[in-house]
Design a protein around this motif. Structure first.
Motif, PDB file in Angstrom:
ATOM      1  N   MET A   1      43.525  46.880  33.902  1.00 28.09           N
ATOM      2  CA  MET A   1      42.909  46.115  34.995  1.00 28.09           C
ATOM      3  C   MET A   1      41.431  46.470  35.142  1.00 28.09           C
ATOM      4  SD  MET A   1      46.128  46.319  37.651  1.00 28.09           S
ATOM      5  CE  MET A   1      45.428  45.528  39.083  1.00 28.09           C
TER       6      MET A   1
ATOM      7  N   TYR B   1      36.871  43.054  44.255  1.00 27.68           N
ATOM      8  CA  TYR B   1      36.269  42.085  43.329  1.00 27.68           C
ATOM      9  C   TYR B   1      36.674  40.650  43.639  1.00 27.68           C
ATOM     10  CZ  TYR B   1      33.788  45.237  40.232  1.00 27.68           C
ATOM     11  OH  TYR B   1      32.878  46.119  39.737  1.00 27.68           O
TER      12      TYR B   1
ATOM     13  N   ILE C   1      38.175  43.918  34.520  1.00 24.94           N
ATOM     14  CA  ILE C   1      37.114  43.714  35.516  1.00 24.94           C
ATOM     15  C   ILE C   1      35.751  44.021  34.888  1.00 24.94           C
ATOM     16  CG2 ILE C   1      36.129  44.680  37.632  1.00 24.94           C
ATOM     17  CD1 ILE C   1      38.358  42.735  38.248  1.00 24.94           C
TER      18      ILE C   1
ATOM     19  N   VAL D   1      46.023  39.350  45.832  1.00 20.56           N
ATOM     20  CA  VAL D   1      46.386  40.647  45.252  1.00 20.56           C
ATOM     21  C   VAL D   1      47.896  40.874  45.375  1.00 20.56           C
ATOM     22  CG1 VAL D   1      46.029  43.146  45.380  1.00 20.56           C
ATOM     23  CG2 VAL D   1      44.097  41.606  45.697  1.00 20.56           C
TER      24      VAL D   1
ATOM     25  N   VAL E   1      40.626  45.562  42.598  1.00 23.82           N
ATOM     26  CA  VAL E   1      40.700  44.113  42.384  1.00 23.82           C
ATOM     27  C   VAL E   1      40.498  43.375  43.722  1.00 23.82           C
ATOM     28  CG1 VAL E   1      42.276  42.217  41.794  1.00 23.82           C
ATOM     29  CG2 VAL E   1      42.064  44.194  40.274  1.00 23.82           C
TER      30      VAL E   1
END
Lengths: 294, 233
Positions: A110, A53, A114, A76, A50
């Motif tokens: 998660m 991203y 994504i 995050v 994450v």
């Protein structure tokens, strides 16, 4: 072997250190969280992914890499705190496997989110302009960005060390990892400390993902790949030991890059061989405490 | 200062505390005595909020039964557990600092550590030594110092003399007497009954999770029958 000069080996050693720096950042968060909360965070790889991203997204909005270095860990880390507060906290006191299963499932969610948002294929991630090119480090030209990764990891480690050794909150973390009950009796709201520790650990994972992005590109599965290697780092270094995570992280990075120089197809296997050897000689890892999981 | 009433606690299915009632007044040393397993340690843990209990615990006029341990500390309650719980990997100084991290007195940390070092010269010499390398008696001193440094109103001590050489035990009990004159209230659990009664004002005798007797320390000291029946090991 012809063509394998000292310089080439030395360069590969540096490449290994850059790779190892990413492992170190990933594994210290994992170690910090395990040492304090006894949560084996299987979603750590997902937070790492994450992070990459979020960086990709911020840059697509017009942000730059330097902004990402600050914003990614923040975003995050806050997501990590939300996860700890609402998903993991209700499971404390129920044994080590409950949060393990929860974070395992969470990592799938998660990754899938994504994939829905960004697609299943990967993206390249541009090296920031200032860090392109190579510099002469005495033995040859080494990519500037990799040097930056090593430097950034060193800065984070130094900051973390100062925080743990020099501040009251750091003292609480060090004591709480050994004996949460006495810390509670001395007036500390341990639940609040755990919240921040989970936030710090996941923030560093997000930063590691961002730093890795220009080296390896960004794909939804990048977290799952590093998680396997990070568990080797954690086992070799010793569960819950930050010093162990640093040394083992660099070692694993160097072993992978050296093996890929001599026998590329063996690179992934080599670290598991390393782990097997360490486990045979020292089952608790370099700096681990025996019987921590029992 | 502290009023405990109808305190009940369970470990699984076993009813370990049954309607415990006791009170401790400002400036007193009150002692809990009784055999191993009588419920003394559980009583202290319940008062600190480490064991789930039913009943009533009023500290400085406030019902604290539903408060967690860290809030009870903030109200002025301190607890030195039997196992001392000196934190491994920390120096003596860091263990003392740990006694202040959650206290508003943290800003006077250096002065308070100096002050505590005056009271415990043995610790003063070893401030930067790793704490768990000290002797059992010195570790016990540190555990007490760590609980005292934030100046609690009531300090609960669980078996402070256990496993400690006699000369240090005398030193420690002398300290309790001094703490009392300085206004600290003490609730003491102690196996060494004669020694404890010598410094205490009152004592409660516990047996099988209940208070079976309550008297002034002087009266109990003279009462061989009670001591024989409930305290001999």
């Amino acid at each position: 072997m012809p063509g394998l000069s000292f310089d080439l080996i030395a360069m590969q050693l540096f490449t290994g250190l850059a790779l190892g720096a990413i492992y170190v950042l990933f594994a210290i968060g994992l170690s910090l969280i395990f040492g304090m909360l006894t949560v084996v965070n299987f979603a750590h790889g997902a937070f790492y992914m994450v992070g990459a991203y979020v960086g990709l997204f911020l840059i697509s909005l017009g942000g730059n890499f330097w902004l990402c270095l600050v914003a990614v860990p923040l975003i995050v880390g806050i997501s990590g705190m939300i996860v700890e507060r609402f998903l993991i906290r209700p499971l404390y006191g129920r044994g080590i496997d409950y949060p393990l299963l929860l974070t395992f499932g969470l990592s799938y969610i998660m990754v899938e989110l994504i994939r829905i948002g960004f697609g299943t294929s990967g993206y390249p991630f541009d090296t920031p302009d200032l860090l392109q090119g190579a510099v002469n480090i005495g033995i040859g030209y080494f990519p500037l960005y990799r040097l930056f990764v090593i430097g950034a990891a060193a800065v984070v480690l130094l900051g973390l060390w100062l925080f743990l050794e020099r501040t009251s909150f750091g003292l609480i973390i060090r004591a709480g990892a050994r004996d949460p009950q006495i810390v509670r009796v001395l007036g500390v709201d341990v639940a609040r400390v755990w919240l921040y520790v989970f936030g710090i650990g996941t923030a560093i994972a997000g930063l590691a993902g961002l730093l890795a992005a220009p080296l390896q590109g960004v794909i939804p599965e990048m977290g799952a790949n590093i998680l396997a290697e990070a568990f080797v780092v954690t086992v070799v270094g010793g569960m819950g030991s930050i010093g162990g995570a640093v040394i083992a992280g660099l070692l694993v990075g160097v072993v992978i890059s050296m093996t890929s120089l001599f026998a590329p197809e063996m690179a992934k296997v080599s670290i598991f061989a390393l782990m097997a050897i360490v486990l045979l000689i020292r089952p608790q890892g370099f700096f681990g405490r025996a019987g921590l999981m029992s | 200062m502290l009023q405990v009433a109808r305190l009940n606690a369970w470990y699984g299915a076993s009813h370990v505390l049954q309607d415990i009632g006791l009170d401790v007044k400002q400036g007193e040393i009150v002692c809990l005595i009784g055999r191993n397993g009588a419920g003394k340690t559980t009583t202290l843990k319940s008062i600190m909020g480490l064991v789930k209990t039913g009943g009533s615990t009023i500290f400085k006029g406030k019902e604290i039964l539903s408060e967690p341990a860290h809030t009870r500390f903030a109200l002025g309650l301190a607890y030195v557990p039997e196992e001392r719980r000196i934190v491994q990997g920390l120096s003596v100084r860091e263990n003392l600092r740990l006694g202040l991290v959650a206290s508003p007195a943290k800003k006077n940390e250096a002065a308070l550590i100096d002050e505590i070092a005056d009271i415990f010269p043995r610790l003063a010499e070893r401030l930067d030594q790793e704490a768990v390398t000290m002797s059992g008696g010195e570790q016990q001193m540190l555990a007490i110092a760590r609980a005292m440094i934030a100046k609690p109103d009531l300090i609960m001590l669980d078996e402070p003399s256990e496993g400690i050489m006699p000369v240090l035990v005398d030193e420690m009990f002398e300290l309790f007497r001094k703490m009392k004159t300085q206004g600290t209230t003490i609730l003491l659990v102690e196996q060494n009954v004669e020694l404890a009664l010598a410094i205490a004002d009152r004592a409660y005798v516990l047996d099988q999770g209940s208070v079976v007797h309550h008297a002034t320390a002087a009266a109990l000291l003279a009462d061989d029958e009670i001591k024989e029946r409930y305290c001999s090991v």
